[in-house]
Design an enzyme around this catalytic site. Structure first.
Site, mmCIF file in Angstrom:
data_model
loop_
_atom_site.group_PDB
_atom_site.id
_atom_site.type_symbol
_atom_site.label_atom_id
_atom_site.label_comp_id
_atom_site.label_asym_id
_atom_site.label_seq_id
_atom_site.Cartn_x
_atom_site.Cartn_y
_atom_site.Cartn_z
ATOM 1 N N GLY A 131 41.363 29.250 55.017
ATOM 2 C CA GLY A 131 42.698 29.832 54.928
ATOM 3 C C GLY A 131 43.634 28.833 54.295
ATOM 4 O O GLY A 131 43.654 28.665 53.070
ATOM 5 N N GLU A 363 50.623 33.564 51.992
ATOM 6 C CA GLU A 363 51.039 32.802 50.803
ATOM 7 C C GLU A 363 51.546 31.409 51.209
ATOM 8 O O GLU A 363 52.507 30.892 50.669
ATOM 9 C CB GLU A 363 52.061 33.598 49.971
ATOM 10 C CG GLU A 363 51.456 34.940 49.537
ATOM 11 C CD GLU A 363 52.172 35.635 48.404
ATOM 12 O OE1 GLU A 363 52.782 34.956 47.574
ATOM 13 O OE2 GLU A 363 52.094 36.873 48.352
#
Lengths: 379, 255
Positions: A131, A363
């Site tokens: 991630g 993001e």
């Protein structure tokens, strides 16, 4: 220094508000409740030419600027953060890397249909085990004759259930670490590409998210985006712009929370007076409005830096960090102002509270934004 | 080819007006402006007719120099040219003056088969400018129009009357004032908004006009309306039904 938007930007803001009132507000709760993706709204968004706002008209875009794009994302998100996000992900994450790193042929073939809104785009970086540590990706790409063969899986991929163009990051040389990562353009029809179940998210439920699996997925050699080994740089550069988009989304969510809170606190009567007459509520409203204004200036300034060709990596991180935390904090307060009613499904603030959380995560988490800002200051 | 002129007014967006507490004064310091609501329907109708029948659409507005902001907005909605008649004194024009200015500008500068106006403006809603302009130009006029059909040199209009629809026909050139029910104005696309700046605008000032249009309206006070409630309470007791009826009789609501 001029804080005024251009006449065009003001007209576009009004246009999006009118559009949202007409086409989004009436369906937003239903989309949230049933995790429904409103394809019919996106057809209209494409007709409005809002799917490729900052890209040149020769590539099917509107030929406008990033600030105008940010205003559109803000206003769409004010009505439905899932719809705002779908446009953001499509524009900032899928179209941008092709615009910036694609060959002329790639731009004609893939960027044009994205900007015209004929096809949706998706950005495949995150993996089940990678991630925030995106450099540890396990997906591989091996050149076999005239084809790249991709293997691996990508997690939490926004827009993937409807996307036809995927920007995929895979390791072409694991021994080189992040410098061994490359970017690829993968069309949906590529053999070996499979999109998993539409995930049941806490918020932004009108947007689609799923796992994307590559099993001996074959794409032509010319679908490499940029240079071999340039993938990590492309991903980070893309995310810098995306962060301005997410800041705009968070800003729209926070503004909606303020709008609802002002309206409700003037109508709700307790102890014989509208609750807006109590200082406890007034202070919450004042704090919300002040933070939102600060978030707006940070976000617009980051977009302005982008438009001016100035560095915007730190500015984008600051805008995203502040706007996301502002949205999370103040949607919480909006529910507080609404009391029990704000805790009930169907009340907009209940949805906003759930929608806000993701802006602190995707993001780049808030922690990553702080790293980016600190790296800029301390290097 | 149909030559259409559409007239519009740049007005305060009433959603931004704030009323300051007990004084009931209106705070206009932070108001935004917009194209008057029904004028947007007028522009839309002009553009639709042009799309169906070909021809041209010119948008005309009269107002103070600050109304310049309205031009890109209007042009993004489809007209290919705008005429902006402005002067600081045009801030407080009376409808007869606006109509006279429009008549002078149109007669001197523009050819037309059809002029479309909104039924009334969002701010004053005097419903005067359209019919007065038609009178000045010596052309027929239909008000309260909900539907327009053009056949050769004839215009058929459906007018919304209190007790039904009246269908009238008139020879072109003619003027119609339209109701909001005539259409749903489109939302301009991004390229249309960006393209508006490239469209020609003819700027005219008071000096270009033969008539003299001195401000003749003065606003002495502007206060929010209030609605005082009677504060009479009735219960669900059947005995109170008589009291409700008596109260309504006394107020003259029923007789």
């Amino acid at each position: 220094m001029d804080f005024r938007l251009t006449e065009e930007q003001e007209i576009i803001r009004q246009s999006v508000r009118e559009f949202a009132a007409k086409y989004i507000d009436p369906i937003a709760n239903e989309c949230d409740e049933n995790k429904h993706f409103p394809m019919e709204v996106f057809k209209k968004i494409a007709e409005q030419e809002w799917m490729g706002i900052p890209y040149p008209q020769e590539y099917g875009g509107a030929g406008s600027d990033y600030l105008t794009y940010v205003i559109v994302i803000e206003e769409l998100s004010r009505a439905d953060a899932g719809i705002g996000f779908t446009v953001e992900c499509h524009t900032s994450l899928a179209a941008f890397p092709i615009f910036k790193y694609g060959t002329e042929e790639q731009k004609q073939k893939y960027l044009v249909p994205l900007c015209k809104g004929e096809k949706f785009g998706s950005f495949c970086l995150t993996e089940p085990g990678a991630g925030t540590d995106a450099g540890s990706a396990q997906t591989t790409a091996v050149l076999d004759g005239n084809e790249w063969v991709l293997n691996g899986s990508k997690m939490f991929i926004s827009n993937s259930p409807i996307a036809e163009i995927f920007i995929v990051f895979a390791m072409t040389d694991k021994s080189k670490g992040t410098k061994g990562m490359s970017a690829f353009i993968v069309p949906r029809e590529a053999p070996g590409l499979r999109v998993g179940e539409h995930l049941n998210k806490m918020g932004i439920r009108s947007s689609l998210t799923a796992e994307v699996i590559f099993k001996d997925c074959r794409i032509p050699k010319e679908n490499l985006l940029g240079q071999e080994g340039q993938g990590f740089k492309i991903a980070m550069h893309t995310l810098d712009g995306g962060r301005i988009g997410i800041a705009a989304q968070a800003l729209g969510i926070a503004q909606a929370a303020l709008d609802e809170s002002i309206k409700y606190s003037k109508e709700r009567v307790q102890f014989g007076k509208p609750i807006a007459s109590f200082q406890a509520i007034q202070w919450m409203i004042a704090d919300m409005a002040t933070d939102i204004q600060a978030a707006r200036f940070l976000t617009y300034h980051a977009a302005w830096c982008y438009d001016q060709g100035l560095p915007y990596n730190k500015e984008a991180a600051m805008a995203k960090l502040f706007a996301a935390e502002c949205a999370a904090r103040h949607t919480n307060r909006a529910v507080q102002i609404h009391g029990g009613y704000g805790y009930i499904k169907g009340h907009k603030v209940e949805r906003l509270y759930r929608d806000a959380k993701i802006t602190e995560i995707y993001e780049g988490t808030s922690e990553v934004q702080r790293m980016v800002i600190a790296n800029n200051l301390l290097r | 080819m149909l030559k259409i002129i559409v007239c519009f007014k740049w007005v305060i967006d009433e959603a931004d007006i704030k009323v300051s507490g007990k004084s009931r004064e209106l705070d206009l310091s932070r108001v935004a402006y917009k194209i008057s609501d029904y004028d947007r329907n007028a522009i839309e109708e002009a553009v639709r007719l042009q799309e169906q029948l070909g021809g041209s659409v010119v948008a005309v507005t009269v107002g103070p120099p600050t109304a310049k902001q309205s031009l890109k907005d209007a042009l993004s909605r489809g007209p290919e040219k705008a005429v902006f008649v402005s002067d600081p004194a045009f801030d407080s024009l009376e409808p007869a003056q606006t109509a006279a200015i429009l008549a002078e500008v149109i007669t001197k500068n523009l050819e037309y088969d059809l002029i479309i106006c909104g039924e009334g403006s969002s701010d004053l809603y005097a419903q005067q400018v359209g019919p007065r302009l038609a009178e000045k130009l010596g052309i027929p006029c239909a008000t309260y129009v909900e539907k327009i059909i053009i056949k050769d040199k004839e215009l058929i209009a459906e007018r919304k009357m209190r007790d039904g629809i009246e269908v009238v026909s008139m020879p072109l050139p003619a003027l119609v004032t339209v109701m909001p029910t005539i259409n749903t104005p489109r939302i301009p696309s991004l390229k249309q908004v960006l393209g508006a700046a490239k469209k020609p605008v003819v700027n005219l000032s008071a000096k270009d006009l033969e008539g003299k249009y001195e401000p003749c309206l003065k606003t002495t006070s502007l206060l929010a309306a209030t609605m005082e409630r009677k504060r009479i309470k009735f219960t669900d007791d059947p005995q109170d039904i008589r009291k409700v009826v008596d109260a309504l009789l006394k107020e003259g609501v029923i007789s």
